[in-house]
Design an enzyme around this catalytic site. Structure first.
Site, PDB file in Angstrom:
ATOM      1  N   HIS A 174       6.757   6.528   9.950  1.00 15.32           N
ATOM      2  CA  HIS A 174       6.719   5.306   9.152  1.00 15.32           C
ATOM      3  C   HIS A 174       5.373   5.223   8.439  1.00 15.32           C
ATOM      4  O   HIS A 174       4.349   4.957   9.053  1.00 15.32           O
ATOM      5  CB  HIS A 174       6.922   4.103  10.074  1.00 15.32           C
ATOM      6  CG  HIS A 174       7.065   2.792   9.366  1.00 15.32           C
ATOM      7  ND1 HIS A 174       6.811   2.634   8.018  1.00 15.32           N
ATOM      8  CD2 HIS A 174       7.444   1.562   9.821  1.00 15.32           C
ATOM      9  CE1 HIS A 174       7.023   1.380   7.681  1.00 15.32           C
ATOM     10  NE2 HIS A 174       7.411   0.714   8.758  1.00 15.32           N
ATOM     11  N   HIS A 212      15.359   1.592   5.195  1.00 19.01           N
ATOM     12  CA  HIS A 212      14.084   1.348   5.866  1.00 19.01           C
ATOM     13  C   HIS A 212      14.063   2.207   7.137  1.00 19.01           C
ATOM     14  O   HIS A 212      13.118   2.941   7.371  1.00 19.01           O
ATOM     15  CB  HIS A 212      13.962  -0.141   6.187  1.00 19.01           C
ATOM     16  CG  HIS A 212      12.627  -0.561   6.690  1.00 19.01           C
ATOM     17  ND1 HIS A 212      11.441  -0.138   6.113  1.00 19.01           N
ATOM     18  CD2 HIS A 212      12.272  -1.378   7.718  1.00 19.01           C
ATOM     19  CE1 HIS A 212      10.419  -0.676   6.767  1.00 19.01           C
ATOM     20  NE2 HIS A 212      10.892  -1.427   7.749  1.00 19.01           N
ATOM     21  N   CYS A 231       4.984  -3.356   5.486  1.00 18.68           N
ATOM     22  CA  CYS A 231       5.788  -2.161   5.193  1.00 18.68           C
ATOM     23  C   CYS A 231       6.349  -2.148   3.773  1.00 18.68           C
ATOM     24  O   CYS A 231       6.693  -1.093   3.252  1.00 18.68           O
ATOM     25  CB  CYS A 231       6.952  -2.049   6.178  1.00 18.68           C
ATOM     26  SG  CYS A 231       6.457  -2.194   7.897  1.00 18.68           S
TER      27      CYS A 231
END
Length: 359
Positions: free
Chosen positions: A322, A282, A154
């Site tokens: 995401h 995040h 990520c």
């Protein structure tokens, strides 16, 4: 370009939907999987027709374009668009020392090529290589600066940003691209995350919401061109990269490490927490991750600020899912948009009741 962002507005749009039929049949999951698992793989945020590519404009032959991972095509398009927005044209880039950093995660297209006649193409060997994803940008535009691909899950595109900033600070180059890209081409990856319980059964990232139950996958490509201003000044002042180290599990976040990361970034920027007004979190929308991240931010930033201090905090994952390897640069662009337009952040499309563990 700040001029391009003037008058920008924001809204709490939800960009997620069921998996389009052009990708895979959501009903074709293996029969031995429970319905509770397959539900976690039914939704996402998808790029429309990512295979479309103006190969001639990048001097790529049709035969090579057909064998190229669509992620490489997106990296070329977004990378050049970002450079062009700085006023650079191809003649100025040719032979320049401009750098490229690409955050990239999966090479699912390699499996597609291996099962088709394209596996006999002379271009199959470079079709899905992670190093080629960044190298192709430098090759096509003739740029001779630092060039690397990063696969750190990520954080990939933000680690690329960190590398770009260091290259600029050390005057290895005067302009540096940081690009993130992510495409979901095969059902298997989504099912794997579903089996692990990572993704939400409702197909949304309920960031900071009491319904947080996993993230929703998203795809796309984002690029930022970082360059020195007149006088050599860099607007991006500080950056840091850390790892969780030992935590509850391999994939569990570590609050202490997150606090250390924030402190390192502030120290590198030569500023204090009082200088922070806006945070792009995040914010995956997980029951474990959101409270740890909020607690880390409170401990490392709010606790150090003057009494009554506050930081506006949001995450675009609630709106667009995401983006995994492209999520970092996407968030950076949203920060830039917010600072340039004076609008702190687009509203959280999933926030109904604040998670009490986040409060």
């Amino acid at each position: 370009s700040t001029a391009a962002l003037e008058g920008a507005t924001s809204a709490a749009y939800d960009m997620l939907a069921e998996v389009p039929a052009a990708r895979w049949d959501v009903g074709a999951a293996p029969g031995d999987l429970e319905a509770s698992v397959t539900r976690r793989a039914r939704h996402g945020a998808f790029v429309d027709a990512p295979q479309l590519f103006d190969h001639a404009s990048f001097r790529v032959s049709l035969a090579e374009a057909e064998a190229m991972d669509p992620q490489q095509r997106l990296v070329l398009e977004c990378g050049y668009a970002a450079l062009h927005a700085t006023g650079a044209d191809r003649s100025a880039l040719l032979g320049s020392g401009a750098g490229v950093a690409v955050g990239i995660y999966a090479t699912e297209f390699a499996q597609i090529v291996a099962q088709s006649s394209l596996r006999h193409s002379v271009y199959a060997i470079t079709a899905s290589s992670l190093s080629i994803a960044s190298g192709r940008v430098s090759f096509v535009l003739g740029m001779q600066g630092p060039c690397a691909s990063f696969e750190t899950a990520c954080s990939a595109s933000l680690v690329g940003c960190h590398s770009a900033l260091r290259a600029l600070q050390h005057r290895e180059c005067e302009t540096h691209l940081a690009i993130g890209v992510n495409l979901m081409l095969l059902q298997a990856s989504s099912l794997g995350m579903a089996i692990a319980g990572m993704t939400s059964p409702t197909g949304r990232s309920h960031t900071f919401d009491s319904r947080a139950d996993g993230f929703a996958r998203g795809e796309g490509s984002s690029a930022v061109a970082m360059a020195r201003e007149e006088g050599g000044r860099l607007r991006m002042q500080g950056s840091a990269v850390r790892q969780d180290g030992r935590s509850a599990s391999l994939t569990a976040p570590n609050g202490q490490a997150q606090q250390g990361l924030l402190g390192s970034a502030l120290a590198d920027a030569g500023t204090t927490s009082d200088g922070l007004a806006l945070n792009e979190a995040h914010g995956t929308g997980t029951a474990l991750g959101d409270p740890i991240e909020a607690g880390s931010l409170a401990a490392a930033v709010l606790a150090e600020q003057r009494p009554g201090g506050a930081v506006v905090c949001g995450s675009m994952k609630a709106n667009v899912g995401h983006g995994e390897s492209t999520a970092g640069v996407s968030g950076l662009l949203r920060l830039a948009l917010g600072l340039a337009s004076g609008e702190a952040a687009s509203p959280n499309a999933q926030l109904r009741a604040l998670n009490p563990h986040v409060r």
